[in-house]
Design a protein around this motif. Sequence first.
Motif, PDB file in Angstrom:
ATOM      1  N   SER A   1      12.379 -87.312  97.854  1.00 21.82           N
ATOM      2  CA  SER A   1      11.192 -88.165  97.735  1.00 21.82           C
ATOM      3  C   SER A   1      11.466 -89.431  96.929  1.00 21.82           C
ATOM      4  O   SER A   1      10.673 -90.367  96.966  1.00 21.82           O
ATOM      5  CB  SER A   1      10.043 -87.380  97.106  1.00 21.82           C
ATOM      6  OG  SER A   1      10.409 -86.978  95.794  1.00 21.82           O
TER       7      SER A   1
ATOM      8  N   THR B   1       5.726 -96.751 110.107  1.00 19.98           N
ATOM      9  CA  THR B   1       6.169 -95.420 109.719  1.00 19.98           C
ATOM     10  C   THR B   1       5.147 -94.758 108.808  1.00 19.98           C
ATOM     11  O   THR B   1       4.311 -95.425 108.190  1.00 19.98           O
ATOM     12  CB  THR B   1       7.511 -95.470 108.972  1.00 19.98           C
ATOM     13  OG1 THR B   1       7.362 -96.267 107.806  1.00 19.98           O
ATOM     14  CG2 THR B   1       8.615 -96.019 109.861  1.00 19.98           C
TER      15      THR B   1
ATOM     16  N   ARG C   1      15.267 -95.325 100.781  1.00 22.86           N
ATOM     17  CA  ARG C   1      14.614 -95.536 102.087  1.00 22.86           C
ATOM     18  C   ARG C   1      13.195 -94.977 102.105  1.00 22.86           C
ATOM     19  O   ARG C   1      12.300 -95.548 102.721  1.00 22.86           O
ATOM     20  CB  ARG C   1      15.449 -94.951 103.216  1.00 22.86           C
ATOM     21  CG  ARG C   1      15.528 -93.468 103.213  1.00 22.86           C
ATOM     22  CD  ARG C   1      16.304 -92.931 104.403  1.00 22.86           C
ATOM     23  NE  ARG C   1      16.676 -91.571 104.128  1.00 22.86           N
ATOM     24  CZ  ARG C   1      17.876 -91.067 104.296  1.00 22.86           C
ATOM     25  NH1 ARG C   1      18.845 -91.818 104.770  1.00 22.86           N
ATOM     26  NH2 ARG C   1      18.113 -89.821 104.028  1.00 22.86           N
ATOM     27  N   VAL C   2      12.971 -93.860 101.420  1.00 21.07           N
ATOM     28  CA  VAL C   2      11.633 -93.270 101.366  1.00 21.07           C
ATOM     29  C   VAL C   2      10.702 -94.185 100.572  1.00 21.07           C
ATOM     30  O   VAL C   2       9.585 -94.480 101.005  1.00 21.07           O
ATOM     31  CB  VAL C   2      11.697 -91.845 100.775  1.00 21.07           C
ATOM     32  CG1 VAL C   2      10.302 -91.284 100.542  1.00 21.07           C
ATOM     33  CG2 VAL C   2      12.512 -90.925 101.699  1.00 21.07           C
ATOM     34  N   ARG C   3      11.157 -94.638  99.425  1.00 20.78           N
ATOM     35  CA  ARG C   3      10.349 -95.573  98.616  1.00 20.78           C
ATOM     36  C   ARG C   3      10.044 -96.848  99.397  1.00 20.78           C
ATOM     37  O   ARG C   3       8.906 -97.332  99.413  1.00 20.78           O
ATOM     38  CB  ARG C   3      11.079 -95.945  97.330  1.00 20.78           C
ATOM     39  CG  ARG C   3      11.158 -94.877  96.295  1.00 20.78           C
ATOM     40  CD  ARG C   3      11.644 -95.410  94.930  1.00 20.78           C
ATOM     41  NE  ARG C   3      12.485 -96.595  94.992  1.00 20.78           N
ATOM     42  CZ  ARG C   3      13.829 -96.592  95.025  1.00 20.78           C
ATOM     43  NH1 ARG C   3      14.483 -95.445  95.017  1.00 20.78           N
ATOM     44  NH2 ARG C   3      14.502 -97.730  95.047  1.00 20.78           N
TER      45      ARG C   3
ATOM     46  N   ILE D   1      10.101 -88.730 108.172  1.00 26.85           N
ATOM     47  CA  ILE D   1       9.703 -90.105 108.485  1.00 26.85           C
ATOM     48  C   ILE D   1       9.284 -90.158 109.945  1.00 26.85           C
ATOM     49  O   ILE D   1      10.074 -89.843 110.831  1.00 26.85           O
ATOM     50  CB  ILE D   1      10.859 -91.083 108.215  1.00 26.85           C
ATOM     51  CG1 ILE D   1      11.229 -91.053 106.727  1.00 26.85           C
ATOM     52  CG2 ILE D   1      10.480 -92.500 108.671  1.00 26.85           C
ATOM     53  CD1 ILE D   1      12.545 -91.728 106.409  1.00 26.85           C
TER      54      ILE D   1
ATOM     55  N   ARG E   1       7.484 -96.266 102.142  1.00 28.64           N
ATOM     56  CA  ARG E   1       6.130 -96.058 101.601  1.00 28.64           C
ATOM     57  C   ARG E   1       5.500 -97.401 101.230  1.00 28.64           C
ATOM     58  O   ARG E   1       4.305 -97.597 101.424  1.00 28.64           O
ATOM     59  CB  ARG E   1       6.178 -95.118 100.403  1.00 28.64           C
ATOM     60  CG  ARG E   1       6.324 -93.674 100.816  1.00 28.64           C
ATOM     61  CD  ARG E   1       6.116 -92.722  99.652  1.00 28.64           C
ATOM     62  NE  ARG E   1       6.021 -91.364 100.144  1.00 28.64           N
ATOM     63  CZ  ARG E   1       6.731 -90.353  99.673  1.00 28.64           C
ATOM     64  NH1 ARG E   1       7.583 -90.550  98.662  1.00 28.64           N
ATOM     65  NH2 ARG E   1       6.602 -89.152 100.183  1.00 28.64           N
TER      66      ARG E   1
ATOM     67  N   VAL F   1       5.506 -91.502 105.885  1.00 26.85           N
ATOM     68  CA  VAL F   1       6.364 -90.532 105.210  1.00 26.85           C
ATOM     69  C   VAL F   1       5.506 -89.322 104.885  1.00 26.85           C
ATOM     70  O   VAL F   1       4.483 -89.442 104.201  1.00 26.85           O
ATOM     71  CB  VAL F   1       6.984 -91.128 103.930  1.00 26.85           C
ATOM     72  CG1 VAL F   1       7.828 -90.092 103.212  1.00 26.85           C
ATOM     73  CG2 VAL F   1       7.814 -92.364 104.267  1.00 26.85           C
TER      74      VAL F   1
ATOM     75  N   VAL G   1      14.841 -86.330 105.582  1.00 29.62           N
ATOM     76  CA  VAL G   1      15.813 -86.265 104.505  1.00 29.62           C
ATOM     77  C   VAL G   1      16.371 -84.842 104.547  1.00 29.62           C
ATOM     78  O   VAL G   1      15.622 -83.875 104.483  1.00 29.62           O
ATOM     79  CB  VAL G   1      15.164 -86.577 103.140  1.00 29.62           C
ATOM     80  CG1 VAL G   1      16.154 -86.364 102.017  1.00 29.62           C
ATOM     81  CG2 VAL G   1      14.612 -87.995 103.140  1.00 29.62           C
TER      82      VAL G   1
ATOM     83  N   ASP H   1       5.514 -85.182 103.652  1.00 22.70           N
ATOM     84  CA  ASP H   1       6.330 -84.202 102.941  1.00 22.70           C
ATOM     85  C   ASP H   1       6.675 -82.970 103.778  1.00 22.70           C
ATOM     86  O   ASP H   1       7.793 -82.476 103.698  1.00 22.70           O
ATOM     87  CB  ASP H   1       5.643 -83.775 101.644  1.00 22.70           C
ATOM     88  CG  ASP H   1       5.640 -84.908 100.621  1.00 22.70           C
ATOM     89  OD1 ASP H   1       6.595 -85.707 100.605  1.00 22.70           O
ATOM     90  OD2 ASP H   1       4.670 -85.001  99.850  1.00 22.70           O
TER      91      ASP H   1
ATOM     92  N   PRO I   1      11.407 -85.299 102.619  1.00 23.36           N
ATOM     93  CA  PRO I   1      10.285 -85.643 103.485  1.00 23.36           C
ATOM     94  C   PRO I   1      10.714 -86.086 104.881  1.00 23.36           C
ATOM     95  O   PRO I   1      11.888 -86.322 105.131  1.00 23.36           O
ATOM     96  CB  PRO I   1       9.582 -86.775 102.741  1.00 23.36           C
ATOM     97  CG  PRO I   1      10.581 -87.320 101.790  1.00 23.36           C
ATOM     98  CD  PRO I   1      11.578 -86.234 101.519  1.00 23.36           C
TER      99      PRO I   1
END
Length: 143
Positions: A62, A99, A66-68, A129, A71, A101, A52, A103, A127
């Motif tokens: 975060s 994947t 896409r991050v959520r 990926i 995860r 994720v 990101v 930080d 974060p």
Amino acid sequence: MAPASLEDLPRWARDLIDGCRVGHLGLLDDDDRPRVLPVTFAVCAGCLVSAVDHKPKRVAGSELARVRWLRDRPAAALTIDRYDDDWSRLAWVQAIGETAVIDEAQGALGALRAKYEQYRERPPAGPFIFLRPERFAHWRASA
């Protein structure tokens, strides 16, 4: 299944991964619907990594969808392709795997900065990926 190795790809496929500037990340959203997003990427420690970055976003990195999604559902695919109006030059490689994720990732940051001048000037905060390939699919129009 043991992770697939980038080193086992045909030379043309590895060159495509190393040379392409954008990939297309396929993942599942909150409703288990497929989504495909353009991403910058680099190779780091046998994985394909994205981050990101500072491009405008409506929410913190975060909290991005896409991050959520990743995860919650870490299965994903990254497709790297070459289009040309001369269809004998068409080619694509797809890395399919899980994947993670993360930080902070100095190795990933270094790989992305080496590939993209924009990240040398303004490094992505994350974060990050990481896609660890479990298998690859690839195709090209000519031998």
